[in-house]
Design a protein around this motif. Structure first.
Motif, mmCIF file in Angstrom:
data_model
loop_
_atom_site.group_PDB
_atom_site.id
_atom_site.type_symbol
_atom_site.label_atom_id
_atom_site.label_comp_id
_atom_site.label_asym_id
_atom_site.label_seq_id
_atom_site.Cartn_x
_atom_site.Cartn_y
_atom_site.Cartn_z
ATOM 1 N N ASP A 12 0.917 13.647 -28.192
ATOM 2 C CA ASP A 12 -0.093 14.585 -27.712
ATOM 3 C C ASP A 12 -0.524 14.084 -26.327
ATOM 4 O OD1 ASP A 12 -2.418 16.354 -27.694
ATOM 5 O OD2 ASP A 12 -3.591 14.565 -28.221
ATOM 6 N N ASP A 14 -3.940 15.038 -24.286
ATOM 7 C CA ASP A 14 -5.364 14.746 -24.085
ATOM 8 C C ASP A 14 -5.933 13.909 -25.235
ATOM 9 O OD1 ASP A 14 -6.165 16.401 -21.615
ATOM 10 O OD2 ASP A 14 -5.023 17.823 -22.838
ATOM 11 N N GLY A 15 -6.511 12.780 -24.880
ATOM 12 C CA GLY A 15 -7.105 11.910 -25.893
ATOM 13 C C GLY A 15 -6.106 10.955 -26.516
ATOM 14 N N THR A 16 -4.813 11.151 -26.200
ATOM 15 C CA THR A 16 -3.776 10.282 -26.780
ATOM 16 C C THR A 16 -3.121 9.437 -25.686
ATOM 17 O OG1 THR A 16 -3.398 11.814 -28.594
ATOM 18 C CG2 THR A 16 -1.642 10.246 -28.130
ATOM 19 N N ASP A 148 -4.362 12.350 -31.599
ATOM 20 C CA ASP A 148 -5.718 11.896 -31.905
ATOM 21 C C ASP A 148 -6.514 12.928 -32.706
ATOM 22 O OD1 ASP A 148 -5.870 13.690 -29.700
ATOM 23 O OD2 ASP A 148 -7.863 12.913 -29.229
ATOM 24 N N ASP A 152 -2.489 17.351 -34.699
ATOM 25 C CA ASP A 152 -1.320 16.510 -34.397
ATOM 26 C C ASP A 152 -0.678 16.013 -35.697
ATOM 27 O OD1 ASP A 152 -1.826 16.577 -31.538
ATOM 28 O OD2 ASP A 152 -3.513 15.246 -31.947
HETATM 29 MG MG LIG Z 1 -5.652 15.322 -28.326
#
Ligand SMILES: [Mg+2]
Length: 196
Positions: A12, A14-16, A148, A152
């Motif tokens: 992923d 964003d955030g990962t 995250d 996912d």
């Molecule tokens: Mg994410």
């Protein structure tokens, strides 16, 4: 018995990989969507004109967020390690292609394949995972998905991959119930180095 080393990894964004301040609440408020509910699902049945307006708002937020993004903990180490071992990397995101490409350019990463919301059914549907496995030349059972959020985990599991949840704090009991159990939970991407 230790499972064999994965032959491909799907991340992923964003955030990962990207520590980006993507503010979903602000996007929902600006489009006029209900708070707390996923954005793309809320846009599934709107008119083409409303969709175009929402898309413009999302893209403005997404471009700004990626321009200020840094790397998550262990990201550079893990991606460098995978590159050195020639393990292909795919990106599966509900974001758009130009944002993935500017992230790759900014940090000099090479992604073998990218699947975004422009490419077909988005997460939690397994379509993107399956399409990426095909492009990466690995069967789902030989592929690791890393993300995250619950979408996912769900997309990876439905495709038949091993799933990793990247998350700083342990999952709560309620989340385990709602999100299903990922195969692994890591607080830093560095924890995945020994798998390869
Ligand atoms: Mg994410």
């Amino acid at each position: 018995m230790t499972p064999p080393a994965p032959r491909a990894v799907i991340f992923d964004l964003d955030g990962t990989l990207a520590e980006s301040a993507l503010d979903f609440d602000a996007i929902r408020a600006e489009i006029g969507l209900a708070p707390g509910l996923p954005i793309l699902e809320q846009l599934a049945d709107v008119t083409p004109v409303e969709r175009a307006r929402a898309e413009a708002i999302m893209r403005r937020h997404e471009r700004t967020a990626i321009a200020g993004a840094t790397l998550t903990d262990g990201c550079a180490d893990l991606l460098g390690h995978l590159a050195a071992r020639e393990i292909p990397i795919g990106i599966l995101t509900r974001n758009v292609r130009e944002v993935v490409e500017s992230f790759a350019r900014a940090f000099a990463f090479r992604f073998a394949a990218i699947y975004t919301r422009e490419d077909g059914p988005h997460k939690p549907a397994p379509d993107g995972v399956l399409a990426l496995c095909e492009k990466l030349g690995a069967r789902p059972a030989e592929t690791l998905t890393v993300g995250d959020y619950k979408f996912d985990i769900e997309a990876g599991r439905r495709a038949g991959c091993r799933t990793v949840l990247f998350r700083r704090q342990p999952m709560t009991a309620a989340e385990r119930l709602e999100w299903g159990s990922p195969d692994l939970v890591v607080a830093s991407l560095r924890e995945l180095l020994p798998l390869f």
